[in-house]
Each structure stands twice: as structure tokens, then as C-alpha cells.
Write an enzyme that holds these catalytic residues in place. Structure first.
Site, PDB file in Angstrom:
ATOM      1  N   ASP A 261       0.884  -1.079   0.036  1.00 55.06           N
ATOM      2  CA  ASP A 261       0.051   0.119   0.088  1.00 55.06           C
ATOM      3  C   ASP A 261       1.013   1.217   0.147  1.00 55.06           C
ATOM      4  OD1 ASP A 261      -2.162   1.663   0.007  1.00 55.06           O
ATOM      5  OD2 ASP A 261      -3.185   0.744   1.730  1.00 55.06           O
TER       6      ASP A 261
HETATM    7  C1  BGC Z   1      -5.008   3.423   0.368  1.00 55.11           C
HETATM    8  C2  BGC Z   1      -5.418   2.189  -0.805  1.00 55.11           C
HETATM    9  C3  BGC Z   1      -5.148   2.904  -2.224  1.00 55.11           C
HETATM   10  C4  BGC Z   1      -3.693   3.624  -2.297  1.00 55.11           C
HETATM   11  C5  BGC Z   1      -3.661   4.374  -3.601  1.00 55.11           C
HETATM   12  C6  BGC Z   1      -3.745   4.126   0.132  1.00 55.11           C
HETATM   13  O1  BGC Z   1      -3.686   5.216   0.931  1.00 55.11           O
HETATM   14  O2  BGC Z   1      -4.802   2.799   1.416  1.00 55.11           O
HETATM   15  O3  BGC Z   1      -6.537   1.726  -0.859  1.00 55.11           O
HETATM   16  O4  BGC Z   1      -5.145   1.749  -3.286  1.00 55.11           O
HETATM   17  O5  BGC Z   1      -3.706   4.666  -1.472  1.00 55.11           O
HETATM   18  O6  BGC Z   1      -4.055   5.242  -3.984  1.00 55.11           O
END
Ligand code: BGC
Length: 741
Positions: A261
């Protein structure tokens, strides 16, 4: 490209080129302007690494993705196409209700169609991967990300996980997009519902309740998995070999890409797990995290780790191989734009057919929570005046926080929808108040003080709005109050400690209650809210979630009876925040309030609030009256694991309105070596019943429905007694029992 050629390509890459494939950067790094002083400097990586980067996040649109791809392929020794990945979570341009609303449809087949449509829009717009579905089990409404989940039940979540992955990937490899499921693992169980917090649970609980939906998605063929932010029993997932390597890769045979993530690899340092980015990179690599999303770790640290002999280059090769394999499978080496074009994009997004499906999905997602004296549906032919009041009355923001690429201008507002049913002489409208007036809530999301001032009306304008709403309401026979949460109050980093409507809306509602007119609440929210105080004063409640592009039409279809509500909650609506986490499949405990003979104080309960939620899992009303009767089992004994029992029940629609009933089957293993919940959903059926129609519905009960994780954390079935419940929601009491021999 043939696999042999792909291998040759991998073998011909320099270490830097290979590392580049394992880096993901956001669109700003590829802006037409010089970025060296902006994002690149901020992240602390070199221009060379930006040039070698293998994937781009959150850029959509054929024009921009083509521009970036063209620049990437120019003057490269090995021109490997970029792969574009985005958060396309519940629609791209045609936006569906938030996933918690999709969960309430109990209609995975329909959602598969919706996600296929989304894949079509995304494909045409130059995206090849979506960071979806998010399939974390969610039982704590304080957590803002319950918006992205289909709810509190492992079985229901698993069915949706499969259908969503299949919808996205149905047409792979040629069309469609690859699915990256998230947030693996158990991110939905963050302590106290606080975003980015820790998760701690027994392996037994993890396997029994939290892992099944991810496993279902992997079995449905998901190409990618995102490792979550949280620690899991003390070890951050993004550096957790046990959950990523031993369970995901070895036990489940997942050979796709694992991506971290956002910045989660560098956050291993902040967690207090790695002492610096170098150690963090090594830990993530050893846990088989292939792509580093938006952190400087892999870009800066992998090379020294290899050259100093701390990391076997083979691990990098394995990760790069997985990335190249996906690019190859999607045909990017043959066509780096993968069929996308501005022309196709225009033809594919927001078509009338797609809007029509969105309207159907949104209608199915609505949950009728209360309907006193059958006040709903409203009859547009009646000679009654309807006042549509409240901050969502003509609001375009019905998409919710994670519809990042949706176009708010395209949203059908509730007023737009009402106008298709009512003549102007019967419809009165007033905004009445802002959605949210607490300015502190708008801080930290990139808004300036001036912008916040514009969002929140001045006190004098607020008073005028209030007064006007009361005047309008006085003239009406029925009031529809369109209120709820502000978009920024749920979604990522949207954890809340209070789950009622904002104070300003409650203030206006209380003034409206004084008029003693029937009030129907249309509640727009990204989570189950606490409606306990206002519920007795409302005539009807429609839980509308963030209903998406066609939201205003869907709400109107329900209110004016064109559609009969069939949505059922996939997450309990708490009575009070103090109950959280609250969910139906609890344990009995040694002193259950339902069965214990201890004196009433010494039972498992609260002194000041009930144990039960205001509205339980599976609950929802319709405009029909359906009776369940005569539950029968084909046998009282299941003889061995290959035997099956058939449960049947009679359903009767005792009304003049056609309906769709969601018939739910729950089982209880009464005594087991690991205590089992008082009830667990094992199957459900969507049954359509014509006016006054009667139907007999049956369910097969097989031994795999009786399996659970034993004390050794392996699946097992134990002989003994089981209760079978069939009914309209998890609170059903109709049951019979059988014995597994
Ligand atoms: C979130 C994810 C997301 C990623 C990319 C993160 O902060 O937890 O769910 O896919 O950002 O945008």
C-alpha cells in the site's frame, strides 16, 4: 510475447532496469513539466529511477496515459511499457453506490455486470489494473473505510469478492482490467476503528472470519494483491513473511504480483519494525512484496542491498518476472496502449446502457429501514404537497470519497429525480442547512481557509436557510429530509468517534419535528450511522449510502414506488457507539442475555444500552408483506460428510405488490472444540414473488458448510447438533435442528 523471449528480456536487463520495474510512482512524476525539483526531490529518488519506473498510479484518461507511455518508450535501451494502475473502486465515470451499498444488494451477479462495465470504461481510458475490490471484513462503523467494504460477514463478502474480481477480469487478457485485491490482510479489524491502526487477533479468528474473502478473490483469479498498512499480531503486514509468503503464496498458490500500500514499505520504519529504509526494503523483499508503491525504498536501497550481498538478486528477478508476466499477459508489449484511445473512451463511458444499469444497482442498494403506517411509497397522483428539504436536496456530490475519477456534474440529484415524478406545484424545496458546518473537519485535505469559508455558510446565511426550510415545510403535507454525512466524513482517513448526523442537521430536523408532519429521512452516508435518537420521530427511513451517478433517480424510484425496496443491510446499524464492534455472528458467552439463568446484572451486557444493534445484519423492509412459515428439514440426521440435508420453507407474499425477498440461511454449530457463533450466514436466495404469490424455497445443507478451523488451525468438521435458521434477516427465530453423525 513468447515466454522464452520474455525470459531473454529479463536476463538482458541491468540491475537498475530491473529495480525500475518494481517502483510505482504517481502521475505528478510524469508531468509535462520538469519534475526534478518537485515530487522527485520530495520523495528523494533520482531522475534515472523515475525514467526506469515500471508502473504509474492514478492517472486515467487515454490522452494522458498515451502521453506518458510515449515519453516512457522513447530512447530506452529496453523499451518496456508502463502499466497504469488506479483506484477504480466502484465505477470510473459511471459511478455505482459505494461498496457497502453494493453489499446491501445481496446480488453478486448484478454487481459482476456492473464491474464488467467499469472494466470497459477503465480499459478504454488507458488503465490496466484497478486497486479493487477492497474486501476487508468490516465490523466497526467508526472506521471510515467500511464504505469500501461489502460488510461484516465472511460468506457474503466472499461472494462479492468473487463477483467483483470476475467482473473486472471477465474479458482478460484481451479486454477488461486486472484486479488488485486489498488490503491483505485483516485491515478491517484495525483497533478502535482508527485508520492506519494495528490489528491483533488469534490465528484462528483470522482464518475463520478474516481470510475467507481474500481467499475467494484469489481463487477467482485476482492478478494482484495489495499488502496492508497494519501490523498483524505485532508484525507489519508489508514485511510479514508468514502472511504474505507462507499463507498467500505457499498455501494459496498465489503467483501474481504483491504491491505494497501507499508508502507502506518506508512506514515499516515508522512502525518501529525496521531501523531504516534499507532494512525495510530487505524485509519487504523477503516477504515477497514485488512493487513498492510511492516510497523511496526500492529505488534507493535494493541496489546496495544486492551489491553488499545482503539480498539475493534472484529475489529481485522473481519479482520482476511477475511484473513482466502481467504486462505480457495483458499484451502491452504488442500494444502499449492496449486498445485504449480517446475515441473509444468517449464511446465507452456513461453510455445510456451503463447509466441504466447503475440506476438498477443503486435502486437495489437502498435499504428501507422504517416505514410506519406504510407512509411510503408516495403517490405522485395524490393531491399532496411534498417538501424536499435538507442539504442533499439538490447536491451533486452523491458519489462518496473513493469515486476519485467520477464527474460530479454527471450526477442526477435527488431534486432532478423528484422532478421526473412530480409537477412543480406539488414539489417544494429548500436546502435548509449545510451538510457539515464544523470547519475543523475540513482541515488537512488540501483546502485553504478561504475555500473552507466558501463551503460553510456564514451564520446569517445559515439562519436564513433554516428559516426558509421551516416556511417551506409548513406549506407541505409530507417532508422528505435528504441529509447524512459529508463525503469527507468517511472513506480513507475518515474514522469518526460520533456517528450521528452532523449537529446542524439535527438542529434543523428537531425544528421540523415540531411541525408534527410526517418526515421521511433519506440518509446519505458512507457507513452505518447512529439513528437511535431520531428514529422514533421519523415516519420512514431510507438508507441510500452514497448512491452514485444515478443516485437521484434511484432514490426517487424507491420513494414513488416504481421500485420495491429489496436491499438488506450487510452491516449492522449500531444502537450506540459503545457497542462497537457490533455484528450478528457473536459468541453466546458463558452468560448470554438470551439464555443465562444468572441474575440480570451478571450477564454479558451493558447497563445503559441494549446488546442488539438498532438494525441487524440482513435487515430491510419492502412495500410487500412476506410471511415465512413451515421450516422443514429433509432429515434430522446427516450421515457422514457426503450426505446432505434439504431445508425448505414456505414464503407467502401477503400483499398486492410484487417483490424480491432475500431469503437467508444461517447455521449454528451448537457444541464444538472451538466455540462457534450463535448464527452464521451460509447461503441466501433472491426470490421474486408476485402479488399474493406463494413459493416453497429450498436450501441444500452440505458438510462443507459445517466446517470450521479447529484448535490446530486446520479445517475440520465435528459430529454433533446443528441449528438451521431460515428467515428475512439475522434476527430470525425460525429454526430446526439436525445431527451430524
Ligand atoms: C490506500 C489504498 C489505495 C492507495 C492508492 C492508499 O492510501 O490505502 O487503498 O489503493 O492509497 O491510492
Amino acid at each position: 510475447m513468447e515466454e522464452r523471449k520474455l525470459r531473454e528480456l529479463l536476463n538482458s536487463l541491468s540491475l537498475d532496469e530491473k529495480i525500475g520495474q518494481l517502483i510505482q510512482l504517481s502521475g505528478e512524476f510524469f508531468s509535462a513539466k520538469d519534475v526534478s525539483l518537485g515530487p522527485q526531490k520530495k520523495l528523494g529518488i533520482t531522475k534515472e529511477m523515475v525514467d526506469l519506473c515500471g508502473s504509474v498510479m492514478n492517472v486515467v484518461g487515454a490522452k494522458e496515459t498515451h502521453r506518458i507511455q510515449d515519453a516512457n518508450l522513447k530512447n530506452k535501451k529496453h523499451p518496456i511499457p508502463l502499466i497504469f494502475m488506479s483506484d477504480i473502486i466502484y465505477g470510473l465515470k459511471t459511478v455505482y453506490p459505494i461498496p457497502l451499498g453494493l453489499g446491501a444488494t445481496w446480488d453478486p451477479d448484478l454487481i459482476q455486470k456492473a464491474y464488467r462495465n467499469t472494466a470497459e470504461e477503465a480499459y478504454a481510458s488507458g488503465n490496466q489494473v484497478t486497486f479493487a475490490p477492497m474486501i476487508d471484513l468490516a465490523r466497526d462503523a467508526r472506521w471510515g473505510r467500511v464504505l469500501e467494504s461489502t460488510g461484516e460477514d465472511p460468506y457474503l463478502n466472499s461472494r462479492f469478492a468473487e463477483s467483483m474480481v470476475k467482473g473486472f477480469q471477465e474479458d482478460l487478457p484481451k479486454y477488461g482490467i486486472a484486479s488488485c485485491i486489498k488490503h491483505f490482510a485483516a485491515y478491517g479489524a484495525v483497533e478502535s476503528g482508527r485508520e492506519y491502526n494495528a490489528t491483533d487477533m488469534s490465528e484462528n479468528r483470522l482464518r475463520q472470519y478474516y481470510l475467507p474473502s481474500y481467499k475467494a478473490a484469489v481463487d477467482a483469479g485476482a492478478k494482484m494483491v495489495m499488502s496492508s498498512f497494519n501490523t498483524l499480531n505485532g508484525v507489519p503486514v508489508t514485511g510479514n513473511k508468514w502472511i504474505l509468503k507462507d499463507i498467500l503464496r505457499k498455501e494459496w498458490n498465489f503467483d501474481g504480483i504483491i504491491i505494497s500500500d501507499y508508502a507502506a514499505i518506508s512506514e515499516l520504519v515508522a512502525h518501529g519494525f525496521a531501523q531504516d529504509n534499507k532494512q525495510a526494503s530487505k524485509l519487504a523483499m523477503n516477504a515477497t512484496v514485488d512493487i513498492d508503491m510511492k516510497s523511496p525504498c526500492y529505488a534507493n536501497e535494493l541496489k546496495p542491498l544486492v551489491t553488499e550481498g545482503e539480498l539475493d538478486e534472484k529475489k529481485i528477478d522473481d519479482a520482476v518476472w511477475r511484473v513482466l508476466k502481467l504486462k505480457n499477459e495483458l499484451g502491452l508489449f504488442e500494444d502499449p496502449y492496449r486498445g485504449s484511445s480517446e475515441e473509444l473512451e468517449k464511446k465507452s463511458v456513461l453510455t445510456p446502457e451503463k447509466r441504466q444499469l447503475a440506476r438498477k444497482v443503486s435502486t437495489e442498494a437502498m435499504v428501507l429501514l422504517k416505514n410506519k403506517n406504510n407512509v411510503l411509497p408516495l403517490n405522485p397522483e395524490d393531491n399532496k404537497k411534498i417538501a424536499l428539504i435538507g442539504p442533499y436536496e439538490n447536491e451533486h456530490e452523491l458519489l462518496g470519497l473513493w469515486a476519485v475519477h467520477g464527474d460530479r456534474k454527471e450526477t442526477v440529484t435527488i431534486e432532478d429525480g423528484f422532478k421526473t415524478y412530480l409537477n412543480s406545484d406539488k414539489l417544494l424545496t429548500a436546502k435548509g442547512t449545510d451538510i457539515l458546518r464544523d470547519k475543523s473537519m475540513f482541515k488537512g485535505i488540501g483546502l485553504s481557509e478561504e475555500q473552507i469559508e466558501k463551503i460553510v455558510s456564514s451564520d446569517s446565511v445559515e439562519k436564513e436557510n433554516n428559516d426558509k426550510a421551516i416556511e417551506v415545510a409548513k406549506e407541505a403535507d409530507i417532508i422528505v429530509f435528504a441529509g447524512g454525512e459529508h463525503t469527507i466524513e468517511s472513506g480513507e482517513a475518515g474514522s469518526r468517534g460520533n456517528l450521528t448526523l452532523p449537529d446542524n442537521q439535527l438542529h434543523l430536523l428537531n425544528k421540523l419535528f415540531e411541525l408534527n408532519k410526517p418526515i421521511i429521512l433519506v440518509n446519505i452516508s458512507g457507513r452505518p450511522m447512529i439513528l437511535t435518537d431520531i428514529e422514533p420521530k421519523l415516519e420512514a427511513i431510507i438508507q441510500a449510502w452514497f448512491p452514485g451517478t444515478e443516485g437521484g433517480n434511484a432514490i426517487s424510484d424507491i420513494i414513488f414506488g416504481k421500485a420495491n425496496p429489496s436491499g438488506r443491510l450487510s452491516m449492522s446499524f449500531p444502537y450506540a457507539v459503545g457497542q462497537l464492534p457490533v455484528y450478528y455472528s457473536q459468541f453466546s458467552t458463558g452468560r448470554s442475555v438470551r439464555t443465562s439463568t444468572h441474575s440480570s446484572r451478571f450477564m454479558s451486557k451493558y447497563l445503559d444500552i441494549p446488546n442488539d444493534p438498532l438494525y441487524p445484519f440482513g435487515y430491510g423492509l419492502s412495500y410487500s408483506k412476506v410471511c415465512y412459515d413451515n421450516l422443514k428439514l429433509s432429515s434430522k440426521e446427516m450421515n457422514g460428510e457426503s450426505d446432505k440435508i434439504v431445508a425448505t420453507i414456505d414464503l407467502q407474499n401477503k400483499s398486492n405488490v410484487d417483490t424480491t425477498e432475500i431469503v437467508q440461511l444461517y447455521l449454528q454449530d451448537k457444541f464444538a472444540s472451538v466455540v462457534q457463533p450463535i448464527k452464521e450466514l451460509k447461503s441466501f436466495k433472491r426470490v421474486s414473488l408476485k402479488a399474493n404469490e406463494q413459493k416453497n424455497v429450498s436450501f441444500d445443507i452440505t458438510s462443507d458448510m459445517l466446517r470450521f478451523y479447529g484448535t490446530d488451525n486446520k479445517l475440520t468438521v465435528e459430529p454433533g447438533e446443528f441449528n438451521v435458521f431460515v428467515g428475512p434477516n439475522s434476527d430470525t427465530d425460525q429454526y430446526d435442528s439436525f445431527e451430524l453423525k
